[in-house]
Design a protein around this motif. Structure first.
Motif, short mmCIF file in Angstrom:
data_model
loop_
_atom_site.label_atom_id
_atom_site.label_comp_id
_atom_site.label_asym_id
_atom_site.label_seq_id
_atom_site.Cartn_x
_atom_site.Cartn_y
_atom_site.Cartn_z
N UNK A 35 0.87 -1.18 0.00
CA UNK A 35 0.00 0.00 0.00
C UNK A 35 0.90 1.23 0.00
N UNK A 36 0.64 2.17 -0.89
CA UNK A 36 1.44 3.39 -0.99
C UNK A 36 1.29 4.23 0.27
N UNK A 37 2.44 4.67 0.81
CA UNK A 37 2.41 5.57 1.97
C UNK A 37 1.90 6.95 1.56
N UNK A 38 2.11 7.31 0.30
CA UNK A 38 1.72 8.64 -0.18
C UNK A 38 0.26 8.73 -0.58
N UNK A 39 -0.23 7.69 -1.30
CA UNK A 39 -1.57 7.79 -1.88
C UNK A 39 -2.58 6.83 -1.27
N UNK A 40 -2.11 5.81 -0.53
CA UNK A 40 -3.01 4.81 0.04
C UNK A 40 -3.49 3.78 -0.96
N UNK A 41 -2.98 3.85 -2.21
CA UNK A 41 -3.38 2.91 -3.26
C UNK A 41 -2.59 1.61 -3.17
N UNK A 42 -3.14 0.58 -3.80
CA UNK A 42 -2.46 -0.69 -3.96
C UNK A 42 -1.40 -0.52 -5.05
N UNK A 43 -0.12 -0.74 -4.71
CA UNK A 43 0.97 -0.48 -5.66
C UNK A 43 1.99 -1.61 -5.65
N UNK A 44 2.83 -1.62 -6.68
CA UNK A 44 4.01 -2.47 -6.72
C UNK A 44 5.19 -1.56 -6.43
N UNK A 45 6.12 -2.00 -5.58
CA UNK A 45 7.21 -1.14 -5.12
C UNK A 45 8.54 -1.87 -5.21
N UNK A 46 9.57 -1.14 -5.60
CA UNK A 46 10.94 -1.66 -5.56
C UNK A 46 11.55 -1.14 -4.26
N UNK A 47 11.80 -2.03 -3.33
CA UNK A 47 12.31 -1.65 -2.02
C UNK A 47 13.72 -1.08 -2.10
N UNK A 48 14.06 -0.26 -1.13
CA UNK A 48 15.36 0.41 -1.07
C UNK A 48 16.51 -0.59 -1.12
N UNK A 49 16.40 -1.70 -0.46
CA UNK A 49 17.52 -2.67 -0.44
C UNK A 49 17.84 -3.17 -1.84
N UNK A 50 16.82 -3.30 -2.72
CA UNK A 50 17.07 -3.75 -4.08
C UNK A 50 17.63 -2.62 -4.95
N UNK A 51 17.24 -1.38 -4.65
CA UNK A 51 17.84 -0.25 -5.35
C UNK A 51 19.33 -0.15 -5.00
N UNK A 52 19.65 -0.37 -3.73
CA UNK A 52 21.06 -0.35 -3.31
C UNK A 52 21.84 -1.47 -3.98
N UNK A 53 21.24 -2.65 -4.04
CA UNK A 53 21.88 -3.79 -4.72
C UNK A 53 22.12 -3.47 -6.17
N UNK A 54 21.12 -2.93 -6.85
CA UNK A 54 21.22 -2.56 -8.27
C UNK A 54 22.34 -1.55 -8.45
N UNK A 55 22.39 -0.55 -7.59
CA UNK A 55 23.43 0.47 -7.66
C UNK A 55 24.82 -0.15 -7.48
#
Length: 161
Positions: A35-55
């Protein structure tokens, strides 16, 4: 989400697919339904840990710098900078996040400010899924894609004569 992947800009545009490409790493495989913290909608999210891994995979000599700009009993302000190489003088991107005790679930406002700063800085540097939500006219998603969003690459505008 797999049903929507075929219509995402990541899979329909070779230039986007090549952005920070790492052989064997597909960030879309790490999307999580939430659930989006900003909009309250049902969303798909790329978590920070995977962004760090990708980087780390794309920029093994890169660095992430997190600076506490201000911390009080009720508020935290952090700045995150992303550098492609640890020797770079200028960052690829930077972002300042501000979180308050009252607005943060669980009262973890310092951690929330740190995470938001890093998360957004990495997305702005190209390590996010901001190109997956082309069907949405809103830019408020950034690291999140509304569940069921449909990609529309270019829609001709009809003008009445």
């Amino acid at each position: 989400m797999k049903g929507n992947q075929e219509s995402m800009l990541y899979t329909t545009n070779s230039a986007v697919a090549a952005l920070n490409h790492v052989p064997g790493f597909d960030p879309l495989k790490f999307l999580r339904r939430t659930i989006s913290r900003k909009t309250g909608e049902d969303v798909m999210r790329l978590d920070l840990r995977y962004k760090k891994l990708w980087f780390r995979l794309a920029c093994p000599t890169g660095r992430l710098k997190l600076n506490a700009l201000r911390i009080t009993e009720k508020m935290a302000i952090f700045e995150a900078k992303v550098y492609r190489d640890r020797e770079d003088a200028e960052p690829l991107s930077c972002y300042v996040a501000n979180c308050t005790l009252d607005a943060t679930p669980g009262g973890l406002y310092v951690e929330a400010a740190q995470e938001e700063a890093l998360d957004t800085a990495l997305s702005n540097a190209g390590f996010g899924i901001q190109f997956a939500d082309v069907g949405s006219e809103s830019e408020e998603y950034g690291s999140e894609v509304p569940v069921g969003a449909k990609a529309e690459i270019a829609k001709p505008v009809q003008v009445k004569r």
